[in-house]
Design an enzyme around this catalytic site. Structure first.
Site, short mmCIF file in Angstrom:
data_model
loop_
_atom_site.label_atom_id
_atom_site.label_comp_id
_atom_site.label_asym_id
_atom_site.label_seq_id
_atom_site.Cartn_x
_atom_site.Cartn_y
_atom_site.Cartn_z
N CYS A 157 -14.01 -62.59 27.76
CA CYS A 157 -13.45 -61.25 27.52
C CYS A 157 -13.83 -60.72 26.15
O CYS A 157 -14.16 -59.53 26.00
CB CYS A 157 -11.92 -61.28 27.57
SG CYS A 157 -11.24 -62.28 28.90
N ASP A 158 -13.77 -61.56 25.14
CA ASP A 158 -13.79 -61.05 23.76
C ASP A 158 -15.03 -61.43 22.95
O ASP A 158 -15.21 -60.93 21.84
CB ASP A 158 -12.54 -61.54 23.01
CG ASP A 158 -11.26 -61.02 23.67
OD1 ASP A 158 -11.32 -59.93 24.27
OD2 ASP A 158 -10.23 -61.70 23.58
N CYS A 175 -9.89 -66.05 25.37
CA CYS A 175 -10.87 -65.81 26.43
C CYS A 175 -12.21 -65.37 25.86
O CYS A 175 -12.36 -64.21 25.45
CB CYS A 175 -10.32 -64.75 27.40
SG CYS A 175 -11.48 -64.33 28.71
#
Ligand code: NAP
Length: 308
Positions: free
Chosen positions: A137-138, A134
């Site tokens: 997200c990261d 993701c």
């Protein structure tokens, strides 16, 4: 005789647990069939920095444990096993764990989706330590790092383009010599000076024990191996929604996701609602899953009121 509840929730990621919190607070006494590996995809992440309310970030498993505790506090009950059969022919809908039967006047399905992985040795252990599925997200953790993105679809090209905001260089590794992605995504990625494409290439192995240090690429035509320095590997080769229980029962789209009515969690069966990634291949975020879990709870409550 099997007790008939107001709500049976299947799945326990952010969607299922938010539905549990809302329905429990509405006195609907939900039972959550949470699965053996409860908590969903956040159980596989480390730091979560984009869930509102945690200015310092929070570990994925801790966030899920908190949500579960919050649901328990309001009376939600949990069955720690996988549902292996459902009966959605009419309300009260049934779900079975072995011989144990659970019946609910409504059902909320939040069984999530799983990111496809490459199946390489050490891959699972490096999730959150360089390996991610993701970018939203990261990506932030990879400022000035060299990153590899695997895949040739819209997700891979979108993620590669997004990651150039952080990375010093993004290498897009694709197993063929043409992308599957839409033309506009391709044009955008190919015009980006930070993105280099390695056509006809696959990741052959990962180097690094506690964190990713580099990857070994394999030419899919010649088999030739080459090393590539990378501290981030974003795998964007698609997701599989967990819908095997509902294949012949609910309307699913071509990729297997549950179809819901626009701006709603209503499925093709009246009284059955779907929330989270099992019905969303677009956003796939914990917060959007939680949001649709809340929607499903409110819609179930309204359905019960209308069908008393
Ligand atoms: P996808 O379209 O199925 O593409 C998966 C990609 O991964 C393909 O290029 C495939 O290669 C590759 N791949 C699959 N298995 C692999 C493996 N084991 N090793 C290496 N490569 C592998 O999946 P997606 O990109 O996640 O998109 C899913 C759906 O969401 C699509 O309908 C897409 O259009 C949509 N989407 C839309 C947007 C947008 O419009 N903004 C953004 C993201 C996703 P091959 O091409 O060789 O099969």
């Amino acid at each position: 005789m099997t007790e008939i509840r107001d709500v049976v929730i299947v799945g326990s990621g952010p969607a299922g647990l938010t539905a549990a919190i809302y329905t429990a607070r509405a006195n609907l006494r939900p039972i959550v069939i949470e699965g053996f590996s409860s908590g969903g995809q956040l159980m596989l992440t480390t730091e979560v920095e984009n869930f509102p309310g945690f200015p310092e970030g929070i570990m994925g498993p801790e966030l899920m444990a908190n949500m579960r505790e919050q649901a328990v506090r309001f009376g939600a009950e949990f069955v720690t096993a996988n549902a292996d059969r459902v009966d959605l022919s009419s309300s009260p809908f049934g779900a079975w764990v072995g011989n144990d039967e659970y019946r609910g006047r409504t059902m909320i399905i939040s069984t999530g989706a799983t990111a496809r992985m490459l199946g390489l040795e050490g891959e699972a252990g490096l999730i959150g330590r360089g390996v991610s599925t993701c970018a939203t997200c990261d990506g932030f953790f990879f400022r000035d790092h060299e990153i590899v993105v695997v895949g040739g679809g819209d997700s891979a090209l979108e993620e590669a383009t997004f990651l150039t905001k952080f990375a010093s260089k993004v290498t897009l590794v694709h197993r063929r010599d043409e992308f599957r992605a839409s033309k506009i995504m391709q044009d955008r990625a190919l015009a980006n000076p930070k993105i280099e494409v390695r056509w006809n290439s696959a990741v052959d192995s990962l180097v690094g024990e506690t964190k990713l240090e580099s990857v070994v690429l394999r030419d899919t035509n010649t088999g030739e191996l080459s090393a590539l320095s990378a501290t981030g590997l974003f795998i964007a080769i698609g997701h599989d929604p967990t819908t095997e229980l509902f294949n012949e029962v609910l309307d699913l789209d071509g990729d297997g996701y549950i179809i819901t009515a626009p701006s709603s969690t209503k499925t093709s069966i009246d009284g059955v609602f779907a929330s989270g990634d099992v019905a969303d291949h677009v956003y796939r975020q914990a917060i959007t899953a939680a949001g649709t879990g809340c929607m499903a709870a409110i819609e179930a409550e309204r359905w019960l009121a209308a069908n008393e």
